[in-house]
Motif scaffolding. Structure first.
Motif, PDB file in Angstrom:
ATOM      1  N   THR A 174    -106.104  50.021  24.497  1.00  0.00           N
ATOM      2  CA  THR A 174    -106.136  51.464  24.724  1.00  0.00           C
ATOM      3  C   THR A 174    -104.718  52.021  24.745  1.00  0.00           C
ATOM      4  O   THR A 174    -103.822  51.450  25.375  1.00  0.00           O
ATOM      5  N   TYR A 176    -102.153  54.922  25.844  1.00  0.00           N
ATOM      6  CA  TYR A 176    -101.993  55.987  26.837  1.00  0.00           C
ATOM      7  C   TYR A 176    -100.719  56.781  26.559  1.00  0.00           C
ATOM      8  O   TYR A 176     -99.702  56.216  26.135  1.00  0.00           O
ATOM      9  N   THR A 182    -103.442  50.707  36.683  1.00  0.00           N
ATOM     10  CA  THR A 182    -104.906  50.585  36.706  1.00  0.00           C
ATOM     11  C   THR A 182    -105.367  49.610  37.775  1.00  0.00           C
ATOM     12  O   THR A 182    -104.839  48.500  37.892  1.00  0.00           O
ATOM     13  N   VAL A 254    -108.617  48.633  28.328  1.00  0.00           N
ATOM     14  CA  VAL A 254    -107.952  49.424  29.366  1.00  0.00           C
ATOM     15  C   VAL A 254    -106.856  48.605  30.036  1.00  0.00           C
ATOM     16  O   VAL A 254    -105.722  49.073  30.220  1.00  0.00           O
ATOM     17  N   SER A 258    -102.646  49.203  29.859  1.00  0.00           N
ATOM     18  CA  SER A 258    -101.980  49.671  31.076  1.00  0.00           C
ATOM     19  C   SER A 258    -100.572  49.092  31.177  1.00  0.00           C
ATOM     20  O   SER A 258    -100.272  48.029  30.631  1.00  0.00           O
TER      21      SER A 258
END
Length: 367
Positions: A174, A176, A182, A254, A258
């Motif tokens: 992912t 960001y 996280t 995710v 992070s």
């Protein structure tokens, strides 16, 4: 291909953490020439106990299994394993997922604990091998000390559960726009809660004054009104994002994307020896870990010794803020040692488990 009857209260069809772990075991052991045949023992345990025995006997005979592998807790699964192995005349591998008797969640004076103690004794004395996974709340020499009349060769500690390398390597990452911290997983009232993390985070925000679009602290899992009230009290709500639980394959991207992942382990001494499975997901993601846990705990030592992250005692919120600063500024150097990831891979544990099954199926003590 040889077959092992896995006696467990986990239904592989239901999904969830334990189901996923056993489903992975089934798949990976098949790659090692062992077919895992599941003998699911449903609840309620007492009422369905006779049915569970007959069911496992039927499965064992119909599938012509070679080894019985009963995994507890709950402790009655070992009693079923004993009966099935005796009736079918097959080798019996006892596996402890948690300590059966000396368990922090069990009242030592309770009636059920006394029954569990008798079942444990029966399992230790009558099985062909007793194994447990590294990272449960049990000392390495616990069973050997408790049962001095039983050969020490019967007891063997399996490697850590580890992470499934291929799953993490093949998963997307992912992306960001902001620095992202996280936490993924459950909270437990009075034990594992986000208050110290939130306070440390608020101190970091106050000291560094980041813009809202520069920093995010996100939580995947259970979130309560009390936690949200704390966020608002600390004045950091614009930096906080909360989400419900998502399936395992959805949380991996995710974690990989992070900048920091958070482990909260508290300081309850009953959990000193535990290394929870969350750590393997964090390790598989190869993302630095901010561990808010008593530094004397085994999980803390594992993280520090392997250069996987920074460990801070839960009482020291100023230090939590400092750790966030160190990790965001890249002053912390995450490990580059490939051997660490090989040692803590799921494949390594499955290799050893397959060797254990090979050993007892041929009556050849490997250890």
């Amino acid at each position: 291909m040889k077959k092992v009857l896995l006696i467990s209260n986990v239904d592989l069809k239901n999904g969830g953490g334990r189901s996923e772990k056993f489903a992975t075991r089934k798949r990976m052991l098949q790659e090692r020439d062992w077919d895992v045949v599941v003998g699911h023992v449903p609840e309620p345990h007492i009422l369905l106990f006779p049915y569970a025995i007959l069911k496992c006997l039927y499965i064992g005979m119909r599938r012509d299994v070679d080894v019985i592998n009963s995994v507890s807790n709950p402790f009655h699964l070992q009693l079923i394993g004993y009966i099935v192995s005796q009736v079918l005349g097959l080798p019996w591998l006892v596996e402890f997922r948690d300590p059966m008797v000396e368990n922090p969640d069990r009242d030592p004076d309770a009636f059920l604990t006394k029954i569990a103690a008798q079942v444990e004794k029966l399992a230790v004395q009558n099985s062909d091998q007793v194994v447990w996974g590294d990272g449960i709340q049990m000392a390495d020499d616990h069973l050997e000390t408790k049962y001095p009349d039983v050969s020490a060769e019967k007891f063997y500690k399996l490697p850590f559960l580890g992470f499934e390398s291929e799953k993490f390597e093949s998963a997307p990452t992912t992306s960001y726009d902001s620095l992202t911290i996280t936490y993924a997983g459950s909270f437990y009232e009075g034990w594992i809660e986000p208050y110290e993390l939130l306070e440390g985070f608020s101190i970091y925000v106050e000291q560094n004054n980041p813009n809202q679009d520069e920093l995010t602290l996100q939580f995947y899992g259970d979130w309560t009104e009390q936690y949200q009230e704390k966020v608002e009290e600390l004045g950091v709500s614009e930096f906080i994002q909360t989400y419900d639980f998502v399936p395992h394959d959805q949380i991996i991207p995710v974690l990989k994307g992070s900048d920091i992942v958070v482990y909260i382990g508290g300081d309850d001494p009953q959990n000193k020896l535990s290394v929870p499975s969350k750590i393997w997901d964090y390790m598989g993601a190869k993302t630095p870990i901010l561990a808010i846990v008593d530094p004397s705990f085994r999980v803390a030592q594992l993280i520090e010794e392997s250069d996987l992250g920074v460990v801070i005692h839960p009482d020291d919120t100023e230090a939590i803020a400092g750790a966030i600063e160190i990790m965001i500024s890249k002053e912390f150097n995450y490990t580059s040692d490939k051997e660490i990831f090989d040692e803590f891979s799921r494949a390594h544990k499955m290799d050893v488990l397959a060797q254990t099954l090979d050993s007892i199926s041929t009556n050849d003590n490997l250890y």
